[in-house]
Design a protein around this motif. Structure first.
Motif, PDB file in Angstrom:
ATOM      1  N   THR A  10       4.590   3.972  -3.204  1.00  0.00           N
ATOM      2  CA  THR A  10       3.207   4.085  -2.765  1.00  0.00           C
ATOM      3  C   THR A  10       2.570   2.721  -2.957  1.00  0.00           C
ATOM      4  O   THR A  10       2.667   2.143  -4.042  1.00  0.00           O
ATOM      5  N   TYR A  11       1.981   2.168  -1.888  1.00  0.00           N
ATOM      6  CA  TYR A  11       1.340   0.856  -2.003  1.00  0.00           C
ATOM      7  C   TYR A  11       0.031   0.983  -2.782  1.00  0.00           C
ATOM      8  O   TYR A  11      -0.536   2.071  -2.881  1.00  0.00           O
ATOM      9  N   PRO A  12      -0.440  -0.144  -3.347  1.00  0.00           N
ATOM     10  CA  PRO A  12      -1.665  -0.103  -4.163  1.00  0.00           C
ATOM     11  C   PRO A  12      -2.872   0.516  -3.437  1.00  0.00           C
ATOM     12  O   PRO A  12      -3.744   1.092  -4.073  1.00  0.00           O
ATOM     13  N   ASN A  13      -2.890   0.443  -2.096  1.00  0.00           N
ATOM     14  CA  ASN A  13      -4.008   1.043  -1.361  1.00  0.00           C
ATOM     15  C   ASN A  13      -3.862   2.552  -1.180  1.00  0.00           C
ATOM     16  O   ASN A  13      -4.659   3.171  -0.484  1.00  0.00           O
ATOM     17  N   GLY A  14      -2.809   3.133  -1.781  1.00  0.00           N
ATOM     18  CA  GLY A  14      -2.640   4.585  -1.724  1.00  0.00           C
ATOM     19  C   GLY A  14      -1.727   5.075  -0.611  1.00  0.00           C
ATOM     20  O   GLY A  14      -1.426   6.268  -0.551  1.00  0.00           O
ATOM     21  N   VAL A  15      -1.272   4.168   0.274  1.00  0.00           N
ATOM     22  CA  VAL A  15      -0.368   4.583   1.355  1.00  0.00           C
ATOM     23  C   VAL A  15       1.016   4.885   0.779  1.00  0.00           C
ATOM     24  O   VAL A  15       1.617   4.041   0.122  1.00  0.00           O
ATOM     25  N   SER A  16       1.497   6.104   1.030  1.00  0.00           N
ATOM     26  CA  SER A  16       2.848   6.459   0.612  1.00  0.00           C
ATOM     27  C   SER A  16       3.823   6.052   1.718  1.00  0.00           C
ATOM     28  O   SER A  16       3.821   6.631   2.797  1.00  0.00           O
ATOM     29  N   ALA A  17       4.647   5.032   1.455  1.00  0.00           N
ATOM     30  CA  ALA A  17       5.551   4.506   2.486  1.00  0.00           C
ATOM     31  C   ALA A  17       6.923   5.160   2.392  1.00  0.00           C
ATOM     32  O   ALA A  17       7.568   5.404   3.410  1.00  0.00           O
ATOM     33  N   ILE A  18       7.393   5.439   1.176  1.00  0.00           N
ATOM     34  CA  ILE A  18       8.700   6.081   0.957  1.00  0.00           C
ATOM     35  C   ILE A  18       8.479   7.248  -0.005  1.00  0.00           C
ATOM     36  O   ILE A  18       7.939   7.070  -1.102  1.00  0.00           O
ATOM     37  N   GLY A  35      13.854   4.169  13.216  1.00  0.00           N
ATOM     38  CA  GLY A  35      12.683   5.016  12.989  1.00  0.00           C
ATOM     39  C   GLY A  35      11.494   4.425  13.710  1.00  0.00           C
ATOM     40  O   GLY A  35      11.492   3.241  14.045  1.00  0.00           O
ATOM     41  N   THR A  36      10.475   5.238  13.930  1.00  0.00           N
ATOM     42  CA  THR A  36       9.293   4.759  14.650  1.00  0.00           C
ATOM     43  C   THR A  36       8.531   3.743  13.801  1.00  0.00           C
ATOM     44  O   THR A  36       8.768   3.624  12.591  1.00  0.00           O
ATOM     45  N   SER A  37       7.629   3.026  14.436  1.00  0.00           N
ATOM     46  CA  SER A  37       6.837   2.019  13.722  1.00  0.00           C
ATOM     47  C   SER A  37       6.005   2.707  12.637  1.00  0.00           C
ATOM     48  O   SER A  37       5.403   3.757  12.883  1.00  0.00           O
ATOM     49  N   GLY A  38       6.025   2.142  11.445  1.00  0.00           N
ATOM     50  CA  GLY A  38       5.276   2.735  10.331  1.00  0.00           C
ATOM     51  C   GLY A  38       6.047   3.804   9.577  1.00  0.00           C
ATOM     52  O   GLY A  38       5.539   4.391   8.618  1.00  0.00           O
ATOM     53  N   ALA A  39       7.294   4.062   9.969  1.00  0.00           N
ATOM     54  CA  ALA A  39       8.105   5.118   9.338  1.00  0.00           C
ATOM     55  C   ALA A  39       8.500   4.786   7.900  1.00  0.00           C
ATOM     56  O   ALA A  39       8.758   5.679   7.097  1.00  0.00           O
ATOM     57  N   GLY A  40       8.573   3.474   7.596  1.00  0.00           N
ATOM     58  CA  GLY A  40       8.968   3.062   6.255  1.00  0.00           C
ATOM     59  C   GLY A  40      10.221   2.202   6.206  1.00  0.00           C
ATOM     60  O   GLY A  40      10.733   1.891   5.123  1.00  0.00           O
ATOM     61  N   LYS A  41      10.724   1.781   7.366  1.00  0.00           N
ATOM     62  CA  LYS A  41      11.978   1.001   7.420  1.00  0.00           C
ATOM     63  C   LYS A  41      11.878  -0.302   6.622  1.00  0.00           C
ATOM     64  O   LYS A  41      12.754  -0.624   5.824  1.00  0.00           O
ATOM     65  N   SER A  42      10.805  -1.060   6.882  1.00  0.00           N
ATOM     66  CA  SER A  42      10.669  -2.351   6.190  1.00  0.00           C
ATOM     67  C   SER A  42      10.550  -2.159   4.687  1.00  0.00           C
ATOM     68  O   SER A  42      11.169  -2.894   3.912  1.00  0.00           O
ATOM     69  N   THR A  43       9.777  -1.178   4.293  1.00  0.00           N
ATOM     70  CA  THR A  43       9.616  -0.922   2.853  1.00  0.00           C
ATOM     71  C   THR A  43      10.966  -0.556   2.239  1.00  0.00           C
ATOM     72  O   THR A  43      11.332  -1.064   1.168  1.00  0.00           O
ATOM     73  N   PHE A  44      11.717   0.281   2.935  1.00  0.00           N
ATOM     74  CA  PHE A  44      13.051   0.713   2.482  1.00  0.00           C
ATOM     75  C   PHE A  44      13.955  -0.496   2.246  1.00  0.00           C
ATOM     76  O   PHE A  44      14.564  -0.633   1.188  1.00  0.00           O
TER      77      PHE A  44
HETATM   78  P1  ADP Z   1       8.211   0.247   9.406  1.00  0.00           P
HETATM   79  O1  ADP Z   1       8.992  -0.924   8.944  1.00  0.00           O
HETATM   80  O2  ADP Z   1       9.058   1.442   9.693  1.00  0.00           O
HETATM   81  O3  ADP Z   1       7.285  -0.078  10.539  1.00  0.00           O
HETATM   82  P2  ADP Z   1       6.728  -0.084   6.940  1.00  0.00           P
HETATM   83  O4  ADP Z   1       7.655   0.083   5.793  1.00  0.00           O
HETATM   84  O5  ADP Z   1       6.331  -1.467   7.329  1.00  0.00           O
HETATM   85  O6  ADP Z   1       7.302   0.738   8.192  1.00  0.00           O
HETATM   86  O7  ADP Z   1       5.412   0.730   6.642  1.00  0.00           O
HETATM   87  C1  ADP Z   1       5.407   2.077   6.138  1.00  0.00           C
HETATM   88  C2  ADP Z   1       3.980   2.459   5.824  1.00  0.00           C
HETATM   89  O8  ADP Z   1       3.533   1.683   4.714  1.00  0.00           O
HETATM   90  C3  ADP Z   1       2.994   2.194   6.948  1.00  0.00           C
HETATM   91  O9  ADP Z   1       2.010   3.182   6.881  1.00  0.00           O
HETATM   92  C4  ADP Z   1       2.431   0.820   6.605  1.00  0.00           C
HETATM   93  O10 ADP Z   1       1.150   0.647   7.139  1.00  0.00           O
HETATM   94  C5  ADP Z   1       2.420   0.892   5.090  1.00  0.00           C
HETATM   95  N1  ADP Z   1       2.578  -0.449   4.460  1.00  0.00           N
HETATM   96  C6  ADP Z   1       3.579  -1.326   4.656  1.00  0.00           C
HETATM   97  N2  ADP Z   1       3.422  -2.419   3.900  1.00  0.00           N
HETATM   98  C7  ADP Z   1       2.275  -2.214   3.209  1.00  0.00           C
HETATM   99  C8  ADP Z   1       1.555  -2.982   2.256  1.00  0.00           C
HETATM  100  N3  ADP Z   1       1.990  -4.172   1.843  1.00  0.00           N
HETATM  101  N4  ADP Z   1       0.412  -2.461   1.763  1.00  0.00           N
HETATM  102  C9  ADP Z   1      -0.012  -1.256   2.165  1.00  0.00           C
HETATM  103  N5  ADP Z   1       0.604  -0.470   3.045  1.00  0.00           N
HETATM  104  C10 ADP Z   1       1.740  -0.957   3.575  1.00  0.00           C
END
Ligand code: ADP
Ligand code: ADP
Length: 228
Positions: A10-18, A35-44
């Motif tokens: 969960t990012y500091p702004n409260g968004v649960s990414a994984i 996965g679709t954009s915003g799915a969590g791939k980059s975070t993973f």
């Molecule tokens: P993808 O790579 O599949 O597009 P991300 O892992 O980039 O997905 O993002 C997953 C979710 O986490 C999205 O809702 C994105 O907006 C959010 N997110 C990604 N990076 C950050 C960050 N540094 N701070 C807050 N939210 C983030």
């Protein structure tokens, strides 16, 4: 080689990414993350090279437990991981040669070792004849080749790529994919986030599909499976 156990982010702004991922990737595998954009791939994948820390759960990469890893130990850990980005992230004032050599200078290789190895990897990516040029003088595909050369110059066990063909035309994308295929055939584990349906379907490998921060599909010889 790479193991995630109940990983949440969960990012500091409260968004649960994984939202709770368990996965194992074995040495020598080639894995697409789709996965679709915003799915969590980059975070993973960022959590695999300790660019992001999980909020809970454990991640073990090359025998190193990442949540507890101190910041001072991160550079040493990353020596065994090559990373390739969509936008190349090259140093614009350095030549092709210097961009690749830089990664070896950081770990204090000798000048002789550096010269030999840099030319070796530039040959592998097909850029040996452009060593003196600057990134700005090269095409996108050539810049991505430099970035791949840089990622493998220290012979990492794992190469992680985030949309490496995202800025490239289809033909150039295939050239880049053939280099990753070669790197994988040489024994390196490859983990690649991608939106490239054509590549995933025609160069088959394991596919991990992520939606809303969860693994929704994991197939040994998978297909892309999305309309776009
Ligand atoms: P993808 O790579 O599949 O597009 P991300 O892992 O980039 O997905 O993002 C997953 C979710 O986490 C999205 O809702 C994105 O907006 C959010 N997110 C990604 N990076 C950050 C960050 N540094 N701070 C807050 N939210 C983030
Ligand atoms: P990608 O296209 O590689 O999935 P994103 O567009 O998701 O990348 O994110 C680009 C950068 O912005 C990343 O470093 C990511 O961590 C950050 N980011 C993404 N979403 C957010 C967000 N909602 N808040 C803050 N940073 C974010």
């Amino acid at each position: 080689m790479i193991e995630m156990i109940d990983v949440k982010k969960t990012y500091p702004n409260g968004v649960s990414a994984i939202g709770g991922i368990n996965v194992k990737i074995k040495p020598g595998e080639f894995v697409y993350v789709v996965g679709t954009s915003g799915a969590g791939k980059s975070t993973f994948i960022k959590m695999m090279y300790r660019e992001e820390r999980p909020t809970s759960g454990n991640i073990i990469v090359n025998g190193v437990s990442l949540p507890k890893l101190r910041n001072t130990k991160v550079p040493l850990f990353r020596r065994n991981i090559g990373v390739v980005f969509q936008d190349y992230k090259l140093l614009q004032t350095l030549s092709v040669y210097e961009n690749v050599a830089f990664a070896m200078e950081v770990i204090e290789s000798t000048p002789a070792q550096i010269k030999k190895r840099v030319m070796e990897v530039l040959e592998l990516v097909g850029l040996k004849h452009k060593v003196r040029m600057l990134p700005s003088e090269l095409s996108g595909g050539e810049q991505q080749r430099i970035s791949i050369a840089r990622s493998i110059v220290n012979s990492p066990k794992i190469v992680i790529a985030d949309e490496p063909t995202g800025n490239l035309d289809p033909e150039t994308s295939w050239e880049i994919m053939n280099i990753f295929e070669q790197i994988n055939k040489n024994g390196t584990t490859v983990v690649m986030a991608t939106h490239n349906r054509d590549i995933v379907n025609n160069m088959p490998h394991r596919v991990i599909a992520i939606e809303d921060g969860q693994i929704v599909r994991d197939e040994q010889r998978g297909e892309y499976g999305y309309e776009n």
